[in-house]
Scaffold this motif. Sequence first.
Motif, short mmCIF file in Angstrom:
data_model
loop_
_atom_site.label_atom_id
_atom_site.label_comp_id
_atom_site.label_asym_id
_atom_site.label_seq_id
_atom_site.Cartn_x
_atom_site.Cartn_y
_atom_site.Cartn_z
N SER A 112 1.43 -4.82 -6.91
CA SER A 112 1.35 -4.92 -5.60
C SER A 112 0.62 -4.11 -4.64
O SER A 112 0.18 -2.84 -5.19
N ILE A 113 -0.01 -4.46 -3.68
CA ILE A 113 -0.89 -3.64 -2.80
C ILE A 113 0.18 -3.86 -1.47
O ILE A 113 0.21 -4.84 -1.03
N THR A 114 0.75 -2.61 -0.91
CA THR A 114 1.44 -2.67 0.26
C THR A 114 0.90 -2.19 1.57
O THR A 114 1.56 -2.10 2.45
N ASP A 115 -0.09 -1.72 1.52
CA ASP A 115 -0.72 -0.91 2.63
C ASP A 115 -2.32 -0.68 2.75
O ASP A 115 -2.58 -0.29 1.66
#
Lengths: 356, 356, 356
Positions: A112-115
């Motif tokens: 995941s990349i969340t930012d």
Amino acid sequence: MVDQLKDEDLVFSRAKPDVFGDAHPKALLKTIQEDGDALVKLANQHIISCDQFDRQTILQLFRLASKYESNPKRFNTPLKGKILISAFYEPSTRTRLSFESAWHRLGGDIMSITDRSTTGIAKGESLADIGEMFNNYGDCVVLRESNEDSVKEMTSTLRIPIINAGNGTDEHPTQAMADLYTIFKWRPELLKDNPQKIRVGIVGLPNYMRTVRSLLKIFSLFPEIFEEVVIIHDKTDDDIFTEGQREQLEEAGLNLRLTNRLNKELPELDVVYINAIAWVGDDFESHGDKFVLNAQSPLKEDGIILHPLARGDELSTDLDETPHNWYFSQARGAVFLRMALLTCMVERTEMVMDVI
Amino acid sequence: MVDQLKDEDLVFSRAKPDVFGDAHPKALLKTIQEDGDALVKLANQHIISCDQFDRQTILQLFRLASKYESNPKRFNTPLKGKILISAFYEPSTRTRLSFESAWHRLGGDIMSITDRSTTGIAKGESLADIGEMFNNYGDCVVLRESNEDSVKEMTSTLRIPIINAGNGTDEHPTQAMADLYTIFKWRPELLKDNPQKIRVGIVGLPNYMRTVRSLLKIFSLFPEIFEEVVIIHDKTDDDIFTEGQREQLEEAGLNLRLTNRLNKELPELDVVYINAIAWVGDDFESHGDKFVLNAQSPLKEDGIILHPLARGDELSTDLDETPHNWYFSQARGAVFLRMALLTCMVERTEMVMDVI
Amino acid sequence: MVDQLKDEDLVFSRAKPDVFGDAHPKALLKTIQEDGDALVKLANQHIISCDQFDRQTILQLFRLASKYESNPKRFNTPLKGKILISAFYEPSTRTRLSFESAWHRLGGDIMSITDRSTTGIAKGESLADIGEMFNNYGDCVVLRESNEDSVKEMTSTLRIPIINAGNGTDEHPTQAMADLYTIFKWRPELLKDNPQKIRVGIVGLPNYMRTVRSLLKIFSLFPEIFEEVVIIHDKTDDDIFTEGQREQLEEAGLNLRLTNRLNKELPELDVVYINAIAWVGDDFESHGDKFVLNAQSPLKEDGIILHPLARGDELSTDLDETPHNWYFSQARGAVFLRMALLTCMVERTEMVMDVI
């Protein structure tokens, strides 16, 4: 001390309300005849826009989604060994977790990349270069980005499939698919010959809200089920479509009508879709604050409500326990719809077909 | 409506350009004879610096990496049941996802830390204490931190292995390994007796860029393959090495030469390595902005380009479709190199050896 | 060059200090007789407060935790196919990774939320609505939130179990369970008839620190093992309990005494529990800075130290290598305690019982 804590706070029931049961998805499953070829071809496609689908592909995805929803525990390994890159450069809980849950339920792994601030974009890397890297890291990409061109920039280098999970004010195709899936799940007989047409009200801005834009496009593939699609908005009529948008929808066969009055329409609406948020640049704007649905709203007796996003004041919680509430079923179904789509995109369709 | 969306936007090909094919890694695999003992001993080592490696360990890791790259789907469970703690306290997409993809491809599970502000460090916890906790939580740590001493602080308490994935301006050993792996993959005959030596140009600062520092160290293990290593920089010659750095490299047998002129060197360079970013403290600095590679650059006909990080203006995209582009292969190979290293570090080497 | 890097920096030992060995958990395991029914009923409960437990449930959880800790590799698939939603809206490394490691060790998959600003809460979504969504996405929720009411807001809609992993200044029940588990692991004979009672000192504020509040509640289930519980604080005696808090604990049978003098108490304390952090609103406050434990502290010869959180200046590292250090064992045991709890909550208890 235990007195302070009530039993009702602690004990929960895993039982689901009726709309979450399996009767509806099972009925829909029976209504659509399997045609695996329509799904197999998705293995070579990115999912960017609702423009790219034909009726048969949509129906077969709904069939597979309803198969998953009818029996959630039956398939849990089709994505074993596959890696999803879940890249959300714009804040999201619902959509990110919906996709990630779909992937995990099928047995896959996730990065995941969340930012945006934690990533190489902070160093000025282009989305095309990030796409080139993603080829090496995973088997599928889900991208949310505030820039409309983001998805196309990334597809310029990708050799693995990508899903547009919201690109600025442009599109959010899987949400629209989940929305229409809910309507067919609610009333599978719409897919039979000479269906009793429904009247749908959409509270929102087709030119500004990606969910509305995508929804109208997917509606236009099934014009025969809509008596009328009423756009309910608080702007002037000239200010709610982008150039050519209305014409394309009408050419495809949709009867569109515009109004500023929600309550006047409600008694005649079979489906009310309400959304008050538009993503613009790096932030969101609220629109249509004056439109509110609550238990006192003059809803049609068997009318249902859909809401695609995080709820604000526009949708009162006093409707949650009423039969008008299909927005919970809508959120639930989105997971199964995404499971169906993801399965096809990473070449695992044959593992879940009835007939091979 | 479909007209607006071109087919070329939607349809993608999973086929890979030639440098991504399996011919090169297969050739490298054949060139190196297996020596499992060199890898087994990695089970008791942290990976902190390129100083710690000998030739044989490096070659055996490259052998295993090329085995993985030759047949990416052959091994997918060696790390089953193992947990990686992926701790990136400095922004990163590439390196984090490269490690995480490597781990997932081998069947392991991951816990990620992607932001200093979301962690206990915000409460003032020391890295030594975090290391002590990590012992309980996982089987391997990958750490990126802007402080040079960070890795050693954590090793003071760790009983599970750690990989330094970039510690301030100090080192980034796995990147250097991936860089040299690319060179041997490109030209496996460099490992045979009396190889035709290559001339390498490095655009960057050995005293300031961790990737360059680590690269020169790993080069110094194989001095016989380098005719010359030319450092191309925009400082004064006195200002690009830390104390003793140049002397150590030369003692190890590297021929070093310094220059400020890139284009003058290009026609003679077999390999050009370019990097314009240095991490200093909590931010990055750009260096060498005047050095640019593009399709007009006077590159040697069969010369190749390497670039270790997110690309900026220093490397033009018009080189992407040329045979000079080995930077994409370099990024791809880094995943397999890390798979090789991780396998050994968590005591699963014997699961992937040819002969047991 | 290798000279610069010492071998001791590179080579590590996987061996564990004695308190981390399996003798203690094995002894505890033998002390408690299995009663599976007490665990099976946890399948229908949220974990909100230490108020909700009875002695038998706590003991059976400790039994299962000690079974896991005695043989960490024996069970690694009970949560296969289950999805954890790890929702940490407040900064945390320890607790988040402790829960996530527990879940992964049992074979489950995880979706993490690590920052309020990246989520739908930024758009104003209520926790009740987020809970409704979570029903669709996962099988269990772990929630940390700075608001006391957060857990109850979410349980109002949840149909999957949730664990309160810290809600503002209210409670942190699994930490308290891990703390008491450490005490029984240290001295299993406390569970036999007529145990030699222990004197415990708690440096902290029962009205302000959620770990202390939860700990005292769980202590009150086993009043027969405590000679006395001494609260050591730097406020006035009137300012360390919330209304009714002291009375409830004393009614349950705990002998409480308050003091401002740590060193005077130390020679008589079998267990010293120290904590200097309270979470208030969106930030933390330090309390009791004047209380410090170090190797010069007049600790009882066989007294042990517990510390529930990230360590600050209040606990000197020079105690780490002494037999007083049970805070490392405490952190380690927390993973196994959480494994036990999570197993029961997602209806997989029967997979790990001795007798079925």
